[in-house]
Design an enzyme around this catalytic site. Structure first.
Site, PDB file in Angstrom:
ATOM      1  N   HIS A 142      71.468  28.877 -91.019  1.00 55.12           N
ATOM      2  CA  HIS A 142      72.431  29.326 -91.739  1.00 55.12           C
ATOM      3  C   HIS A 142      72.806  29.132 -93.112  1.00 55.12           C
ATOM      4  O   HIS A 142      73.478  29.607 -94.133  1.00 55.12           O
ATOM      5  CB  HIS A 142      73.466  28.921 -91.240  1.00 55.12           C
ATOM      6  CG  HIS A 142      74.262  28.776 -89.451  1.00 55.12           C
ATOM      7  ND1 HIS A 142      73.137  28.591 -88.659  1.00 55.12           N
ATOM      8  CD2 HIS A 142      75.216  29.076 -88.939  1.00 55.12           C
ATOM      9  CE1 HIS A 142      73.601  28.894 -87.427  1.00 55.12           C
ATOM     10  NE2 HIS A 142      74.697  29.346 -87.258  1.00 55.12           N
ATOM     11  N   CYS A 193      68.334  24.540 -93.179  1.00 60.46           N
ATOM     12  CA  CYS A 193      69.405  24.901 -91.919  1.00 60.46           C
ATOM     13  C   CYS A 193      69.347  26.524 -91.763  1.00 60.46           C
ATOM     14  O   CYS A 193      69.199  26.858 -92.860  1.00 60.46           O
ATOM     15  CB  CYS A 193      70.653  23.792 -91.790  1.00 60.46           C
ATOM     16  SG  CYS A 193      71.509  24.467 -89.582  1.00 60.46           S
ATOM     17  N   ASP A 221      65.629  30.808 -81.863  1.00 58.78           N
ATOM     18  CA  ASP A 221      67.036  29.967 -82.385  1.00 58.78           C
ATOM     19  C   ASP A 221      67.783  29.730 -81.672  1.00 58.78           C
ATOM     20  O   ASP A 221      67.545  29.984 -80.690  1.00 58.78           O
ATOM     21  CB  ASP A 221      67.363  30.961 -83.898  1.00 58.78           C
ATOM     22  CG  ASP A 221      67.908  29.552 -84.528  1.00 58.78           C
ATOM     23  OD1 ASP A 221      68.048  28.623 -84.983  1.00 58.78           O
ATOM     24  OD2 ASP A 221      69.231  30.582 -84.637  1.00 58.78           O
ATOM     25  N   SER A 222      68.085  28.703 -82.057  1.00 54.55           N
ATOM     26  CA  SER A 222      69.513  28.105 -81.214  1.00 54.55           C
ATOM     27  C   SER A 222      70.648  29.568 -81.316  1.00 54.55           C
ATOM     28  O   SER A 222      71.400  28.768 -80.374  1.00 54.55           O
ATOM     29  CB  SER A 222      70.193  27.052 -81.312  1.00 54.55           C
ATOM     30  OG  SER A 222      70.852  26.836 -83.370  1.00 54.55           O
ATOM     31  N   GLU A 266      79.352  30.945 -89.106  1.00 56.47           N
ATOM     32  CA  GLU A 266      79.476  31.610 -88.085  1.00 56.47           C
ATOM     33  C   GLU A 266      81.170  32.216 -87.948  1.00 56.47           C
ATOM     34  O   GLU A 266      81.545  33.480 -87.222  1.00 56.47           O
ATOM     35  CB  GLU A 266      79.138  30.599 -86.584  1.00 56.47           C
ATOM     36  CG  GLU A 266      77.274  30.805 -86.775  1.00 56.47           C
ATOM     37  CD  GLU A 266      77.433  30.464 -85.150  1.00 56.47           C
ATOM     38  OE1 GLU A 266      77.616  29.908 -84.311  1.00 56.47           O
ATOM     39  OE2 GLU A 266      76.309  29.566 -85.467  1.00 56.47           O
ATOM     40  N   CYS A 300      64.526  27.460 -86.553  1.00 57.73           N
ATOM     41  CA  CYS A 300      65.645  26.929 -86.525  1.00 57.73           C
ATOM     42  C   CYS A 300      65.122  25.654 -86.774  1.00 57.73           C
ATOM     43  O   CYS A 300      63.807  25.071 -86.117  1.00 57.73           O
ATOM     44  CB  CYS A 300      65.696  26.334 -84.767  1.00 57.73           C
ATOM     45  SG  CYS A 300      66.835  25.818 -84.793  1.00 57.73           S
TER      46      CYS A 300
HETATM   47  N1  DGL Z   1      69.474  26.534 -86.399  1.00 58.09           N
HETATM   48  C1  DGL Z   1      69.926  25.175 -86.665  1.00 58.09           C
HETATM   49  C2  DGL Z   1      69.272  25.110 -87.914  1.00 58.09           C
HETATM   50  O1  DGL Z   1      68.612  25.328 -88.175  1.00 58.09           O
HETATM   51  C3  DGL Z   1      71.458  25.490 -86.872  1.00 58.09           C
HETATM   52  C4  DGL Z   1      72.104  25.671 -85.531  1.00 58.09           C
HETATM   53  C5  DGL Z   1      72.255  23.808 -84.037  1.00 58.09           C
HETATM   54  O2  DGL Z   1      72.614  23.418 -85.001  1.00 58.09           O
HETATM   55  O3  DGL Z   1      71.941  25.005 -83.344  1.00 58.09           O
HETATM   56  O4  DGL Z   1      68.817  23.413 -87.530  1.00 58.09           O
END
Ligand code: DGL
Length: 273
Positions: A189, A187, A13-14, A155, A76
């Site tokens: 989060h 997303c 993931d990011s 976060e 992600c």
């Molecule tokens: N993990 C990203 C997503 O699911 C969210 C956070 C980001 O913008 O990197 O799209």
């Protein structure tokens, strides 16, 4: 190529968001080992271009291959939207993204054929959920709404905070007018804001959590390909965590949301891959 079924699953993931997907894999596939990579130095992906997210994702896949993973989960939504198709063509091990499993369940869930999707700007602007959903059922209308502030609020740990609630009400007002009966939390989060979003949207709207659906899709995929681990190995560290920055902060956040105590996270230089 012979794939070792006892090898770990690579999850990336990011940043920390993909831990919601790792959590579902831990819960639903307890025999599987995981190597998680969070790109905490380069987060967010949701505001970046396809070329950049694809370059980052390719580097991460190269790193995960050094860990000899048997399959990869793109945990992600943004990376799935912008990079999965290209990466899939370059790989000789199975790869799963979070979008298709979420889209499929949303199509199965909706009764009035009106589905909402919330996600990052990149995910919503890519129209990936709409594309998958309308390929499955062209009669379904899809309404997307980017909710970029949710990532920072989660976060920050403001999960039950009145400020987050006010932001959520403002973002969701547009979707409340669309008569949707299903809403995809598109997303990583957003599953952490599930109860708040559910309360605002009301009982008539079913929330779809792609993180859970992805774990189910992974389970099916491993079974179909004969890659399910039999869990016979006695591993001291079944879950290993790597990040590109701020390892300690990551470990604290991970321990707060996982059913596992993350004692150590290793920082690596992802630009080397
Ligand atoms: N993990 C990203 C997503 O699911 C969210 C956070 C980001 O913008 O990197 O799209």
């Amino acid at each position: 190529m012979k794939i070792d079924k006892q090898a770990p699953i690579g999850v990336f993931d990011s940043g920390v968001g993909g831990l919601t997907v790792a959590r579902e894999i831990m819960r639903n596939l307890p025999n599987e080992k995981i190597v998680y990579f969070g790109d905490t130095a380069r987060v967010p992906y949701g505001t970046k271009s396809k070329a950049t997210v694809l370059r980052y994702s390719r580097q991460i896949v190269r790193f995960l291959r050094t860990q000899e993973v048997k399959a990869i989960v793109v945990a992600c939504n943004t990376a799935t939207a912008l990079a999965l198709d290209d990466i899939e063509k370059e790989l000789d091990i199975p790869i799963v993204g979070v979008v298709r499993p979420g889209a499929r369940v949303a199509v199965e869930t909706t009764r009035n054929k009106r589905i909402g999707v919330i996600g990052t700007e990149a995910t919503i602007n890519s129209h990936i959920y709409r594309t998958y959903i309308q390929n499955m059922d062209p009669e379904v209308s899809v309404f997307g709404k980017p909710c970029p502030l949710f990532v920072s609020l989660v976060e920050e740990g403001w999960i039950k905070d009145p400020i987050t609630e006010a932001v959520a009400r403002r973002y969701l007002a547009e979707l409340q007018e669309k008569d949707i009966d299903t809403l995809i939390l598109g997303c990583t989060h957003y599953p952490l804001l599930r109860s708040m979003v559910g309360r605002i949207m009301g009982e008539g709207v079913t929330l779809v959590n792609p993180a859970y659906e992805t774990a189910q899709a992974l389970k099916r995929l491993l079974r179909e390909q004969g890659l399910t681990s039999d869990g016979t190995e006695d591993e001291e560290f079944p879950y290993r965590f790597f990040v590109s920055d701020a390892a300690e902060k990551f470990s604290r956040f991970a321990t707060s949301i996982l059913p596992y105590n993350v004692e150590r996270t290793q920082q690596i230089d992802i630009e080397k891959y």
